[in-house]
Design an enzyme around this catalytic site. Sequence first.
Site: not given
Ligand code: PBG
Length: 327
Positions: A194, A252
């Site tokens: 991520k 991601k």
């Molecule tokens: C929470 C999380 C996030 C997303 C999914 N889970 C935001 C972040 O990490 O700031 C983002 C998903 C999206 O932008 O569609 N940790």
Amino acid sequence: MLKRPRRNRSSAAIRGLVRETQLTANHLIQPLFLVNGQGIKEEITSLPNNYRMSLDEALKEVEACLALGISNFILFPAIPEEHKDKTGTFSYHPDNFYLKIALEIKARFPEACLISDVALDPYSIDGHDGIVRGGKIVNDETLDVLGKMAVAQAEAGFDLIGPSDMMDGRVQKIRESLDGAGFTDTGIMSYTAKYASAFYGPFRDALDSAPKASDDIPKDKKTYQMDPANKREALIEAELDTAEGADFLMVKPALHYLDVIALLKDNFELPIAAYHVSGECAMLMAACRNGWLEYEKAMPEALLSIHRAGADAIITYFAKDFATLSS
Ligand code: PBG
């Protein structure tokens, strides 16, 4: 000319024979943003066609998606400010509406697969995925909260636990916590690679979960989410998640990280998931609304590309629309 590749493109029938990738609703996961209350369905300004929904509206949405062939849902809560604290205790509190909504959805639609989100950010006054102390995100103390959160979610009936926090050692901690509580059949879809991406904006608008800016608190998530410049580092994360007991490895964002999806697909046996994130969906939608792209063609092509790169499962805000178009 002995070789003419165009021969295999010469009719729809032949193109069908040689098509290498087929995307169906089976591969898609629909995100749902949840709020406490009743009769609530508020559109998210920066992510048109997506809503913050209360239980009654969420049930209707799940029913509609199931009828279209979408069986997988990932759930995110918008937590009111008064329930936020430094350590995200509301995440495992029995009054947490997120857990109650999951229970209700599973009771009505046992065939639906529900995926959770494990991270502190929606519950944290600091808007971070881990506990903030002395200007730092403290890893190991955060793990205890993540373990409790995961068990509370398993108790609520979630089929897959989705750690999105990027703390070190979280998959093992969650696996041990689940097993210790008897949830040996509850899986883990780990956000393996991520990235600290600029494409999460509309999601943070939807949940009001952006990291807060102040002197003591880091303004971004760069000390735990990965550097967008790095690819080989994703292999380290994937090795750890595999060893720690993950059931899915996720990349991601998705569209801007197709190389990372392909890398993990080529090097690991676990199924690969990809999160086609809010900003990636929003930019396509904005272009379509401007008349610059054709939604019915551009949207399925974007999803197909993610699948072709190697993602078995795709989380996308277009899941329902894709299923509608292909039905
Ligand atoms: C929470 C999380 C996030 C997303 C999914 N889970 C935001 C972040 O990490 O700031 C983002 C998903 C999206 O932008 O569609 N940790």
